[in-house]
Design a protein around this motif. Structure first.
Motif, PDB file in Angstrom:
ATOM      1  N   GLU B  82      -4.969  14.662  -6.192  1.00  0.00           N
ATOM      2  CA  GLU B  82      -5.118  15.562  -5.046  1.00  0.00           C
ATOM      3  C   GLU B  82      -5.357  16.992  -5.528  1.00  0.00           C
ATOM      4  OE1 GLU B  82      -4.248  18.263  -1.835  1.00  0.00           O
ATOM      5  OE2 GLU B  82      -2.942  18.057  -3.574  1.00  0.00           O
ATOM      6  N   LEU B  83      -4.616  17.399  -6.561  1.00  0.00           N
ATOM      7  CA  LEU B  83      -4.785  18.757  -7.086  1.00  0.00           C
ATOM      8  C   LEU B  83      -6.179  18.942  -7.697  1.00  0.00           C
ATOM      9  CD1 LEU B  83      -1.271  19.208  -8.757  1.00  0.00           C
ATOM     10  CD2 LEU B  83      -2.099  20.307  -6.660  1.00  0.00           C
ATOM     11  N   GLU B  84      -6.650  17.932  -8.417  1.00  0.00           N
ATOM     12  CA  GLU B  84      -7.983  18.019  -9.030  1.00  0.00           C
ATOM     13  C   GLU B  84      -9.066  18.057  -7.959  1.00  0.00           C
ATOM     14  OE1 GLU B  84      -8.843  18.440 -12.162  1.00  0.00           O
ATOM     15  OE2 GLU B  84      -6.838  18.270 -13.031  1.00  0.00           O
ATOM     16  N   LEU B  85      -8.914  17.235  -6.938  1.00  0.00           N
ATOM     17  CA  LEU B  85      -9.905  17.225  -5.855  1.00  0.00           C
ATOM     18  C   LEU B  85      -9.922  18.574  -5.145  1.00  0.00           C
ATOM     19  CD1 LEU B  85      -9.376  13.610  -4.467  1.00  0.00           C
ATOM     20  CD2 LEU B  85     -11.517  14.536  -5.387  1.00  0.00           C
ATOM     21  N   ASN B  86      -8.742  19.110  -4.891  1.00  0.00           N
ATOM     22  CA  ASN B  86      -8.662  20.412  -4.236  1.00  0.00           C
ATOM     23  C   ASN B  86      -9.378  21.475  -5.073  1.00  0.00           C
ATOM     24  OD1 ASN B  86      -7.486  22.304  -2.199  1.00  0.00           O
ATOM     25  ND2 ASN B  86      -6.478  23.106  -4.021  1.00  0.00           N
ATOM     26  N   HIS B  87      -9.214  21.348  -6.365  1.00  0.00           N
ATOM     27  CA  HIS B  87      -9.809  22.305  -7.294  1.00  0.00           C
ATOM     28  C   HIS B  87     -11.340  22.345  -7.183  1.00  0.00           C
ATOM     29  CE1 HIS B  87      -9.604  24.833 -10.800  1.00  0.00           C
ATOM     30  NE2 HIS B  87     -10.477  24.083 -11.447  1.00  0.00           N
ATOM     31  N   ILE B  88     -11.942  21.196  -6.877  1.00  0.00           N
ATOM     32  CA  ILE B  88     -13.405  21.195  -6.741  1.00  0.00           C
ATOM     33  C   ILE B  88     -13.836  21.164  -5.268  1.00  0.00           C
ATOM     34  CG2 ILE B  88     -13.794  20.197  -9.034  1.00  0.00           C
ATOM     35  CD1 ILE B  88     -14.463  17.526  -7.546  1.00  0.00           C
ATOM     36  N   GLY B  89     -12.906  21.504  -4.377  1.00  0.00           N
ATOM     37  CA  GLY B  89     -13.308  21.718  -2.990  1.00  0.00           C
ATOM     38  C   GLY B  89     -13.228  20.511  -2.072  1.00  0.00           C
ATOM     39  N   TYR B  90     -12.529  19.467  -2.519  1.00  0.00           N
ATOM     40  CA  TYR B  90     -12.374  18.301  -1.638  1.00  0.00           C
ATOM     41  C   TYR B  90     -10.955  18.191  -1.112  1.00  0.00           C
ATOM     42  CZ  TYR B  90     -16.896  16.346  -2.869  1.00  0.00           C
ATOM     43  OH  TYR B  90     -18.236  16.140  -3.009  1.00  0.00           O
ATOM     44  N   LYS B  91     -10.849  17.691   0.114  1.00  0.00           N
ATOM     45  CA  LYS B  91      -9.569  17.322   0.677  1.00  0.00           C
ATOM     46  C   LYS B  91      -9.347  15.838   0.387  1.00  0.00           C
ATOM     47  CE  LYS B  91      -9.139  21.370   2.267  1.00  0.00           C
ATOM     48  NZ  LYS B  91      -8.123  22.258   1.697  1.00  0.00           N
ATOM     49  N   THR B  92      -8.085  15.424   0.418  1.00  0.00           N
ATOM     50  CA  THR B  92      -7.729  14.058   0.037  1.00  0.00           C
ATOM     51  C   THR B  92      -7.178  13.260   1.206  1.00  0.00           C
ATOM     52  OG1 THR B  92      -7.208  14.785  -2.201  1.00  0.00           O
ATOM     53  CG2 THR B  92      -6.260  12.684  -1.490  1.00  0.00           C
ATOM     54  N   LEU B  93      -7.821  12.127   1.477  1.00  0.00           N
ATOM     55  CA  LEU B  93      -7.299  11.177   2.450  1.00  0.00           C
ATOM     56  C   LEU B  93      -6.566  10.113   1.654  1.00  0.00           C
ATOM     57  CD1 LEU B  93      -9.021   9.967   5.565  1.00  0.00           C
ATOM     58  CD2 LEU B  93      -8.349   8.189   3.990  1.00  0.00           C
ATOM     59  N   VAL B  94      -5.355   9.758   2.072  1.00  0.00           N
ATOM     60  CA  VAL B  94      -4.584   8.798   1.291  1.00  0.00           C
ATOM     61  C   VAL B  94      -4.330   7.532   2.093  1.00  0.00           C
ATOM     62  CG1 VAL B  94      -2.327   9.711   1.958  1.00  0.00           C
ATOM     63  CG2 VAL B  94      -2.574   8.495  -0.209  1.00  0.00           C
ATOM     64  N   CYS B  95      -4.311   6.423   1.390  1.00  0.00           N
ATOM     65  CA  CYS B  95      -4.099   5.135   2.043  1.00  0.00           C
ATOM     66  C   CYS B  95      -3.243   4.258   1.130  1.00  0.00           C
ATOM     67  CB  CYS B  95      -5.468   4.493   2.284  1.00  0.00           C
ATOM     68  SG  CYS B  95      -5.391   2.859   2.982  1.00  0.00           S
ATOM     69  N   ASN B  96      -2.105   3.810   1.649  1.00  0.00           N
ATOM     70  CA  ASN B  96      -1.234   2.808   0.994  1.00  0.00           C
ATOM     71  C   ASN B  96      -1.649   1.459   1.494  1.00  0.00           C
ATOM     72  OD1 ASN B  96       1.523   4.021   0.121  1.00  0.00           O
ATOM     73  ND2 ASN B  96       1.118   4.936   2.136  1.00  0.00           N
ATOM     74  N   THR B  97      -2.094   0.555   0.668  1.00  0.00           N
ATOM     75  CA  THR B  97      -2.496  -0.729   1.245  1.00  0.00           C
ATOM     76  C   THR B  97      -1.336  -1.695   1.405  1.00  0.00           C
ATOM     77  OG1 THR B  97      -3.028  -1.635  -0.896  1.00  0.00           O
ATOM     78  CG2 THR B  97      -4.790  -0.510   0.278  1.00  0.00           C
ATOM     79  N   LEU B  98      -0.360  -1.656   0.485  1.00  0.00           N
ATOM     80  CA  LEU B  98       0.768  -2.600   0.533  1.00  0.00           C
ATOM     81  C   LEU B  98       0.283  -4.032   0.691  1.00  0.00           C
ATOM     82  CD1 LEU B  98       2.920  -0.418   2.867  1.00  0.00           C
ATOM     83  CD2 LEU B  98       3.610  -1.048   0.571  1.00  0.00           C
ATOM     84  N   GLY B  99      -0.852  -4.314   0.093  1.00  0.00           N
ATOM     85  CA  GLY B  99      -1.376  -5.679   0.147  1.00  0.00           C
ATOM     86  C   GLY B  99      -2.112  -6.022   1.433  1.00  0.00           C
ATOM     87  N   VAL B 100      -2.239  -5.069   2.344  1.00  0.00           N
ATOM     88  CA  VAL B 100      -2.946  -5.349   3.600  1.00  0.00           C
ATOM     89  C   VAL B 100      -4.445  -5.137   3.365  1.00  0.00           C
ATOM     90  CG1 VAL B 100      -3.206  -4.720   6.033  1.00  0.00           C
ATOM     91  CG2 VAL B 100      -0.955  -4.594   4.942  1.00  0.00           C
ATOM     92  N   GLN B 101      -5.191  -6.221   3.363  1.00  0.00           N
ATOM     93  CA  GLN B 101      -6.578  -6.167   2.950  1.00  0.00           C
ATOM     94  C   GLN B 101      -7.430  -5.280   3.849  1.00  0.00           C
ATOM     95  OE1 GLN B 101      -7.584  -8.763   0.017  1.00  0.00           O
ATOM     96  NE2 GLN B 101      -7.942  -6.579  -0.049  1.00  0.00           N
ATOM     97  N   LYS B 102      -7.145  -5.318   5.129  1.00  0.00           N
ATOM     98  CA  LYS B 102      -7.949  -4.592   6.095  1.00  0.00           C
ATOM     99  C   LYS B 102      -8.032  -3.096   5.794  1.00  0.00           C
ATOM    100  CE  LYS B 102      -8.114  -3.842  11.025  1.00  0.00           C
ATOM    101  NZ  LYS B 102      -8.095  -2.414  10.678  1.00  0.00           N
ATOM    102  N   ARG B 103      -7.035  -2.571   5.119  1.00  0.00           N
ATOM    103  CA  ARG B 103      -7.007  -1.141   4.878  1.00  0.00           C
ATOM    104  C   ARG B 103      -8.122  -0.711   3.926  1.00  0.00           C
ATOM    105  NH1 ARG B 103      -2.308   2.355   5.473  1.00  0.00           N
ATOM    106  NH2 ARG B 103      -4.142   3.419   6.276  1.00  0.00           N
ATOM    107  N   VAL B 104      -8.514  -1.602   3.029  1.00  0.00           N
ATOM    108  CA  VAL B 104      -9.618  -1.262   2.126  1.00  0.00           C
ATOM    109  C   VAL B 104     -10.929  -1.229   2.911  1.00  0.00           C
ATOM    110  CG1 VAL B 104     -10.952  -1.996   0.114  1.00  0.00           C
ATOM    111  CG2 VAL B 104      -8.455  -2.210   0.100  1.00  0.00           C
ATOM    112  N   SER B 105     -11.177  -2.253   3.718  1.00  0.00           N
ATOM    113  CA  SER B 105     -12.450  -2.289   4.447  1.00  0.00           C
ATOM    114  C   SER B 105     -12.532  -1.150   5.464  1.00  0.00           C
ATOM    115  CB  SER B 105     -12.671  -3.652   5.111  1.00  0.00           C
ATOM    116  OG  SER B 105     -11.655  -3.913   6.034  1.00  0.00           O
ATOM    117  N   ASP B 106     -11.387  -0.763   6.009  1.00  0.00           N
ATOM    118  CA  ASP B 106     -11.357   0.408   6.899  1.00  0.00           C
ATOM    119  C   ASP B 106     -11.856   1.647   6.160  1.00  0.00           C
ATOM    120  OD1 ASP B 106     -10.313  -0.959   9.011  1.00  0.00           O
ATOM    121  OD2 ASP B 106      -8.342  -0.002   8.979  1.00  0.00           O
ATOM    122  N   THR B 107     -11.427   1.792   4.918  1.00  0.00           N
ATOM    123  CA  THR B 107     -11.825   2.976   4.142  1.00  0.00           C
ATOM    124  C   THR B 107     -13.314   2.916   3.806  1.00  0.00           C
ATOM    125  OG1 THR B 107      -9.576   2.964   3.263  1.00  0.00           O
ATOM    126  CG2 THR B 107     -11.134   4.442   2.207  1.00  0.00           C
TER     127      THR B 107
END
Lengths: 325, 325
Positions: B82-107
């Motif tokens: 997150e710090l590195e992304l911020n450094h080059i001007g990006y914001k960070t969206l975070v996703c915990n999948t906890l094994g839930v497959q749908k969360r990857v395809s959502d992303t």
């Protein structure tokens, strides 16, 4: 004519998802969006101009602003908050401030620009930032900001009472209370005040020390604790947070101080790691999943412009371990 | 006529920030945006139609998809990424999948919709998801996905060699290697294979056991380790990850097994917590800040459609502790 709740029910999704699908105003999975639009058409649902203008502002994104996500308590909070936000159709933007003030104002800019629908925050902020936040959908996790900004925090007064009772029952006569100092008031200060008040009332000597909370790092915490244990070598009880409690355990061992015989240690937070080391740390556990869920629920109300309370207090509980008797 | 680099240099910002400011295509702080626009005007900079059509796709947002951000290794990775992304001007969206497959395809849907500029991923994925990712700005952290998807990982082969050498030098004759099993191949498997190969070549008996990595929880890990220690009571060495190493230490103590005399334990990851408990865990440390920085740098190249390598390997190093001699 059907209302938005009918469409949500028929599609098996939340109201927010229906709004975003019909207004193209945030993220909805392609297949789901199609299904929602079909159902809305079948049910003859037409959004009012009012609700349309409201939902069109939505980005589907909420910010979580924390000092350092690698600390166990913040990492656990982020995990549960992200899951709860996902559950009601929001994506999570995360920000580690590490004491860098600009990162908070950057996030407020995003809310003003409509790129974020709201924010859950637990970091130091300036007076100007508090003023800006008053008009925004913001929930404070743990920070005492302003009466217009709802706060969700553990019942730290109860936490301080539990710690004081335990240290008294353990026969401590000389207790060190070690906390973190922040530029912006944290509700957690009350656990220290309350514990101190009760102990002093009982004639127990209390030394309260504070580590600067804005620049927490493990080596720094360890160094500070080492210094405090040298300075106050006659203490027989410590009340602190879990991470600091690990350091106290290790420093005590280095000095030949036997825990719990010579020194009682009571942690705070209830990190899972306290259960995995030997001795397990006696700690007062915060209910992180419930803290996260409450923050998200209150934020959802703020976003929907519903009425919210000024404070929400979440119960804490004692986890007995081997650092007290 | 000035080009975008001139504007970036004069404004003291990155090229991405200039693009977003001039195209209103992602987040730039209000004051900074104004400054960039003024400088662009002063320098008579006009973006070409080509670059305009490219940068207009930008959201300024990158996704980080991890199994569970409350685990120390993932929490630390997220912090630095997150710090590195911020450094080059990006914001960070975070996703915990906890094994839930749908969360990857959502992303992945978000990337297709232009709501995300790219993604760093370290979770189980399906074949279909790998196919979709091939055309996208995606960097795999640790997962062996496809040759089109660059992977950043620690040099786990070296890690396996260090562990094997240490266990041999410690005189172990009967080693358990405890790892996590994932549905999608992780490069970390190679530390287990390499360690096993070397130990077996030296006539040391090896028992390799696997915990399902998709549903990690502390009580589950503890229960599994307890069962394994009952089943394989004659082992005198363990090579595993740090969190599992804490459990091994605790279970060994419960059984009256003295570490390191009767049982040597070598961890993996180098979590800060390994330095804070007693005994400190001997562990092979991954360089989390460099892993995160490399993932972000490779992703930035992918987003800019620059050429990238198929693999990036980050050095590991041994941290000696009290669980080996």
């Amino acid at each position: 004519m059907a209302n938005i709740r009918d469409v949500a029910r028929a599609a098996g999704v939340g109201i927010g998802t229906v709004s975003r699908a019909l207004n193209d105003s945030g993220y909805v999975e392609a297949g789901k969006k199609e299904k929602i639009r079909r159902i809305a058409k079948e049910l003859n649902y037409r959004p009012s101009e009012l609700s349309r203008s409201f939902v069109q502002k939505k980005s589907g994104l909420v910010g979580i602003v924390l000092p350092d996500v690698s600390f166990p308590f913040y990492g656990a909070f982020l995990k549960y908050a992200e899951l709860e936000l996902n559950h009601i159709g929001y994506k999570t933007l995360v920000c580690n401030t590490l004491g860098v003030q600009k990162r908070v104002s950057d996030t407020l800019d995003l809310i003003e620009a409509g790129s974020l629908d709201g924010m859950i925050i637990n970091t130091d902020v300036t007076r100007e930032e508090i003023e800006r936040m008053k008009g925004m959908p913001v929930v404070s996790f743990e920070r005492v900001l302003a009466k217009e900004i709802p706060m969700v925090a553990s019942d730290h007064i109860k936490g301080g009472q539990i710690a004081a009772k335990l240290l008294k029952e353990n026969g401590c006569k000389n207790v060190m209370i070690l906390g973190a100092r922040f530029a912006t008031k944290v509700h957690a200060e009350n656990r220290i005040k309350e514990c101190r008040r009760i102990l002093e009332q009982s004639g127990i000597q209390v030394t309260a020390v504070e580590i600067n909370g804005a620049f927490l790092s493990y080596p720094f915490i360890e160094e500070m604790i080492s210094q405090y244990l040298d300075m106050y070598s006659r203490i027989d009880g410590i009340f602190t947070e879990d991470v600091e409690a690990y350091c106290c355990l290790m420093q005590a061992k280095k000095r030949g101080i036997y825990v719990p015989r010579d020194l009682k240690i009571v942690g705070y937070d209830g990190n899972e790691m306290t259960r995995m080391i030997d001795p397990q740390v006696t700690t007062i556990a915060q209910d992180v999943p419930l803290l996260a869920r409450t923050c998200v629920e209150v934020l959802a109300k703020k976003i929907a412009k519903e009425k919210v309370d000024a404070h929400y207090y979440i119960p804490v509980k004692l986890l007995q371990g081997g650092t007290t008797v």
